[in-house]
Write a protein that holds these residues in place. Structure first.
Motif, mmCIF file in Angstrom:
data_model
loop_
_atom_site.group_PDB
_atom_site.id
_atom_site.type_symbol
_atom_site.label_atom_id
_atom_site.label_comp_id
_atom_site.label_asym_id
_atom_site.label_seq_id
_atom_site.Cartn_x
_atom_site.Cartn_y
_atom_site.Cartn_z
ATOM 1 N N LEU A 149 0.815 -1.212 0.000
ATOM 2 C CA LEU A 149 0.000 0.000 0.000
ATOM 3 C C LEU A 149 0.851 1.265 0.000
ATOM 4 O O LEU A 149 0.400 2.308 -0.465
ATOM 5 C CB LEU A 149 -0.932 0.010 1.216
ATOM 6 N N ILE A 150 2.058 1.168 0.525
ATOM 7 C CA ILE A 150 2.942 2.330 0.564
ATOM 8 C C ILE A 150 3.269 2.781 -0.862
ATOM 9 O O ILE A 150 3.531 3.958 -1.103
ATOM 10 C CB ILE A 150 4.205 2.026 1.392
ATOM 11 N N GLY A 151 3.190 1.875 -1.822
ATOM 12 C CA GLY A 151 3.417 2.223 -3.224
ATOM 13 C C GLY A 151 2.411 3.210 -3.773
ATOM 14 O O GLY A 151 2.638 3.847 -4.804
ATOM 15 N N LEU A 152 1.292 3.377 -3.072
ATOM 16 C CA LEU A 152 0.302 4.369 -3.486
ATOM 17 C C LEU A 152 0.852 5.790 -3.408
ATOM 18 O O LEU A 152 0.264 6.712 -3.968
ATOM 19 C CB LEU A 152 -0.966 4.248 -2.639
ATOM 20 N N VAL A 153 1.993 5.950 -2.737
ATOM 21 C CA VAL A 153 2.642 7.256 -2.676
ATOM 22 C C VAL A 153 2.987 7.736 -4.091
ATOM 23 O O VAL A 153 2.956 8.922 -4.366
ATOM 24 C CB VAL A 153 3.918 7.177 -1.799
ATOM 25 N N TYR A 154 3.284 6.811 -4.988
ATOM 26 C CA TYR A 154 3.569 7.166 -6.375
ATOM 27 C C TYR A 154 2.301 7.276 -7.216
ATOM 28 O O TYR A 154 2.184 8.154 -8.061
ATOM 29 C CB TYR A 154 4.477 6.112 -7.022
ATOM 30 N N ILE A 155 1.368 6.380 -7.001
ATOM 31 C CA ILE A 155 0.203 6.264 -7.878
ATOM 32 C C ILE A 155 -0.783 7.416 -7.701
ATOM 33 O O ILE A 155 -1.222 8.021 -8.681
ATOM 34 C CB ILE A 155 -0.476 4.899 -7.659
ATOM 35 N N ILE A 156 -1.133 7.731 -6.468
ATOM 36 C CA ILE A 156 -2.162 8.750 -6.223
ATOM 37 C C ILE A 156 -1.740 10.135 -6.722
ATOM 38 O O ILE A 156 -2.509 10.781 -7.442
ATOM 39 C CB ILE A 156 -2.574 8.758 -4.736
ATOM 40 N N PRO A 157 -0.535 10.636 -6.403
ATOM 41 C CA PRO A 157 -0.155 11.945 -6.953
ATOM 42 C C PRO A 157 -0.067 11.959 -8.477
ATOM 43 O O PRO A 157 -0.416 12.957 -9.115
ATOM 44 C CB PRO A 157 1.213 12.231 -6.331
ATOM 45 N N THR A 158 0.369 10.850 -9.073
ATOM 46 C CA THR A 158 0.436 10.787 -10.533
ATOM 47 C C THR A 158 -0.961 10.912 -11.134
ATOM 48 O O THR A 158 -1.167 11.665 -12.093
ATOM 49 C CB THR A 158 1.095 9.468 -10.977
ATOM 50 N N ILE A 159 -1.908 10.196 -10.571
ATOM 51 C CA ILE A 159 -3.288 10.277 -11.062
ATOM 52 C C ILE A 159 -3.840 11.686 -10.877
ATOM 53 O O ILE A 159 -4.496 12.229 -11.780
ATOM 54 C CB ILE A 159 -4.175 9.222 -10.365
ATOM 55 N N LEU A 160 -3.574 12.300 -9.733
ATOM 56 C CA LEU A 160 -4.073 13.655 -9.483
ATOM 57 C C LEU A 160 -3.483 14.672 -10.456
ATOM 58 O O LEU A 160 -4.193 15.562 -10.937
ATOM 59 C CB LEU A 160 -3.787 14.063 -8.040
ATOM 60 N N VAL A 161 -2.205 14.538 -10.766
ATOM 61 C CA VAL A 161 -1.581 15.463 -11.725
ATOM 62 C C VAL A 161 -2.162 15.247 -13.113
ATOM 63 O O VAL A 161 -2.455 16.215 -13.835
ATOM 64 C CB VAL A 161 -0.041 15.302 -11.726
ATOM 65 N N ILE A 162 -2.359 14.003 -13.516
ATOM 66 C CA ILE A 162 -2.942 13.730 -14.832
ATOM 67 C C ILE A 162 -4.360 14.290 -14.921
ATOM 68 O O ILE A 162 -4.733 14.924 -15.910
ATOM 69 C CB ILE A 162 -2.912 12.222 -15.144
ATOM 70 N N VAL A 163 -5.161 14.075 -13.875
ATOM 71 C CA VAL A 163 -6.524 14.612 -13.865
ATOM 72 C C VAL A 163 -6.499 16.136 -13.919
ATOM 73 O O VAL A 163 -7.273 16.751 -14.658
ATOM 74 C CB VAL A 163 -7.294 14.101 -12.624
ATOM 75 N N ALA A 164 -5.612 16.765 -13.165
ATOM 76 C CA ALA A 164 -5.505 18.228 -13.185
ATOM 77 C C ALA A 164 -5.111 18.731 -14.577
ATOM 78 O O ALA A 164 -5.661 19.730 -15.051
ATOM 79 C CB ALA A 164 -4.500 18.690 -12.148
ATOM 80 N N LEU A 165 -4.191 18.029 -15.241
ATOM 81 C CA LEU A 165 -3.795 18.443 -16.597
ATOM 82 C C LEU A 165 -4.932 18.279 -17.590
ATOM 83 O O LEU A 165 -5.148 19.139 -18.446
ATOM 84 C CB LEU A 165 -2.583 17.633 -17.056
ATOM 85 N N VAL A 166 -5.683 17.185 -17.480
ATOM 86 C CA VAL A 166 -6.801 16.970 -18.398
ATOM 87 C C VAL A 166 -7.874 18.009 -18.170
ATOM 88 O O VAL A 166 -8.409 18.588 -19.125
ATOM 89 C CB VAL A 166 -7.361 15.539 -18.212
ATOM 90 N N VAL A 167 -8.197 18.293 -16.926
ATOM 91 C CA VAL A 167 -9.236 19.298 -16.614
ATOM 92 C C VAL A 167 -8.771 20.670 -17.073
ATOM 93 O O VAL A 167 -9.537 21.432 -17.653
ATOM 94 C CB VAL A 167 -9.563 19.287 -15.115
ATOM 95 N N ARG A 168 -7.530 21.000 -16.810
ATOM 96 C CA ARG A 168 -7.001 22.305 -17.192
ATOM 97 C C ARG A 168 -6.969 22.500 -18.705
ATOM 98 O O ARG A 168 -7.299 23.561 -19.221
ATOM 99 C CB ARG A 168 -5.589 22.435 -16.611
ATOM 100 N N ASN A 169 -6.604 21.438 -19.441
ATOM 101 C CA ASN A 169 -6.484 21.548 -20.887
ATOM 102 C C ASN A 169 -7.806 21.369 -21.608
ATOM 103 O O ASN A 169 -7.907 21.698 -22.800
ATOM 104 C CB ASN A 169 -5.464 20.544 -21.422
ATOM 105 N N SER A 170 -8.812 20.862 -20.948
ATOM 106 C CA SER A 170 -10.093 20.684 -21.622
ATOM 107 C C SER A 170 -10.916 21.953 -21.663
ATOM 108 O O SER A 170 -11.857 22.064 -22.437
ATOM 109 C CB SER A 170 -10.907 19.564 -20.932
ATOM 110 N N ASN A 171 -10.570 22.918 -20.839
ATOM 111 C CA ASN A 171 -11.339 24.181 -20.817
ATOM 112 C C ASN A 171 -10.798 25.168 -21.795
ATOM 113 O O ASN A 171 -9.909 25.530 -22.186
ATOM 114 C CB ASN A 171 -11.328 24.791 -19.408
#
Length: 91
Positions: free
Chosen positions: A69-91
């Motif tokens: 579960l400690i590996g989620l330290v990499y996964i969760i921020p990566t997903i959040l950055v990707i979502v932020a980039l998609v939301v930012r670029n879709s507008n």
């Protein structure tokens, strides 16, 4: 170039956080095992059986789901950055 630098230093920071959490989690588990041994065997603090108990407990910890579960330290921020980039670029 700025994005590559952001990704590099971001993952470098996440690696430091990962190792700190990993070390802390291992130390907490080892302390619990030591306390468990001390409760069950109050007069025996330095035998080979104690060390074997601690080694077996840490081996069981490494095989459990918690260290993974400690590996989620990499996964969760990566997903959040990707979502932020998609939301930012879709507008």
């Amino acid at each position: 170039m700025g994005f590559i630098r952001f990704v590099f230093f971001g993952y470098l920071g996440l690696t430091v956080i990962y190792w700190l959490i990993n070390i802390y989690s291992r130390s907490v588990r080892l302390e619990r095992l030591e306390n468990e041994w001390a409760e069950d065997h109050p007069d025996d603090n330095s035998s080979d059986a104690r060390q074997s108990f601690l080694d077996d407990g840490m081996a069981a910890y490494h095989a459990s789901f918690r260290p993974k579960l400690i590996g989620l330290v990499y996964i969760i921020p990566t997903i959040l950055v990707i979502v932020a980039l998609v939301v930012r670029n879709s507008n």
